[in-house]
Design an enzyme around this catalytic site. Structure first.
Site, mmCIF file in Angstrom:
data_model
loop_
_atom_site.group_PDB
_atom_site.id
_atom_site.type_symbol
_atom_site.label_atom_id
_atom_site.label_comp_id
_atom_site.label_asym_id
_atom_site.label_seq_id
_atom_site.Cartn_x
_atom_site.Cartn_y
_atom_site.Cartn_z
ATOM 1 N N LYS A 9 4.531 -3.560 -6.121
ATOM 2 C CA LYS A 9 4.496 -2.107 -6.269
ATOM 3 C C LYS A 9 3.196 -1.687 -6.937
ATOM 4 O O LYS A 9 2.815 -2.222 -7.975
ATOM 5 C CB LYS A 9 5.675 -1.644 -7.125
ATOM 6 N N SER A 25 -2.422 2.874 9.515
ATOM 7 C CA SER A 25 -2.397 1.982 8.354
ATOM 8 C C SER A 25 -2.740 2.706 7.066
ATOM 9 O O SER A 25 -2.951 3.914 7.045
ATOM 10 C CB SER A 25 -3.346 0.806 8.522
ATOM 11 N N THR A 57 3.916 1.691 6.821
ATOM 12 C CA THR A 57 2.747 1.315 7.611
ATOM 13 C C THR A 57 2.352 -0.105 7.206
ATOM 14 O O THR A 57 3.159 -0.840 6.650
ATOM 15 C CB THR A 57 1.600 2.346 7.424
ATOM 16 N N TYR A 58 1.112 -0.486 7.490
ATOM 17 C CA TYR A 58 0.623 -1.810 7.119
ATOM 18 C C TYR A 58 -0.723 -1.660 6.409
ATOM 19 O O TYR A 58 -1.388 -0.628 6.511
ATOM 20 C CB TYR A 58 0.502 -2.718 8.348
ATOM 21 N N GLY A 73 -4.559 7.303 10.584
ATOM 22 C CA GLY A 73 -3.698 7.628 11.708
ATOM 23 C C GLY A 73 -2.663 8.681 11.338
ATOM 24 O O GLY A 73 -2.921 9.581 10.534
ATOM 25 N N ALA A 74 -1.475 8.549 11.893
ATOM 26 C CA ALA A 74 -0.420 9.544 11.686
ATOM 27 C C ALA A 74 -0.058 9.706 10.210
ATOM 28 O O ALA A 74 0.311 10.803 9.776
ATOM 29 C CB ALA A 74 0.821 9.156 12.486
ATOM 30 N N ALA A 75 -0.191 8.648 9.423
ATOM 31 C CA ALA A 75 0.116 8.726 7.986
ATOM 32 C C ALA A 75 -0.769 9.754 7.281
ATOM 33 O O ALA A 75 -0.377 10.314 6.255
ATOM 34 C CB ALA A 75 -0.047 7.359 7.332
#
Length: 117
Positions: A9, A25, A57-58, A73-75
């Site tokens: 975390k 990502s 995501t990664y 991207g979409a994030a």
């Protein structure tokens, strides 16, 4: 029985960049990755403290020591630069292993995203 438990975390870092025109990502400073025991390509869950968004995501490694936290991207639609996020990963293990397991939890400086000494 196999259960999922918190493995790593990064608690309360701010988004430094958002790049919508990217495959996807989150880019994370390699110093933060190392401290939290995260690796390239690892599946992560992200919580945005500012708007309540939760997504996954990664990881892509970012420049070491830069403090970069870039949503790609979409994030990039789920947080704005300056938002405070929490990044988490989980691991599957049997219940006995989970009872003894200690996750890697780090608390970087929220202003700089750098590790506190």
């Amino acid at each position: 029985m196999i259960i999922e438990v918190l493995k790593s975390k990064i608690h309360r870092v701010h988004v430094t960049e958002a790049c919508l025109d990217y495959i996807g990502s989150i880019t994370i400073d390699e110093d933060l990755m190392d401290a939290a025991n995260l690796v390239r390509g690892e599946h992560v869950y992200i919580v945005n403290n500012n708007n309540g968004a939760r997504f996954e995501t990664y990881i892509i490694p970012g420049q070491r020591g830069s403090g970069v936290i870039c949503l790609n991207g979409a994030a990039a639609r789920l947080a704005q630069v300056g938002d405070i996020i929490i990044i988490m990963s989980y691991a599957s293990m049997d219940i006995e292993e989970a009872r003894a397991f200690q996750p890697w939890v780090i608390f970087p400086d929220t202003a700089t995203n750098k590790l506190l000494k």
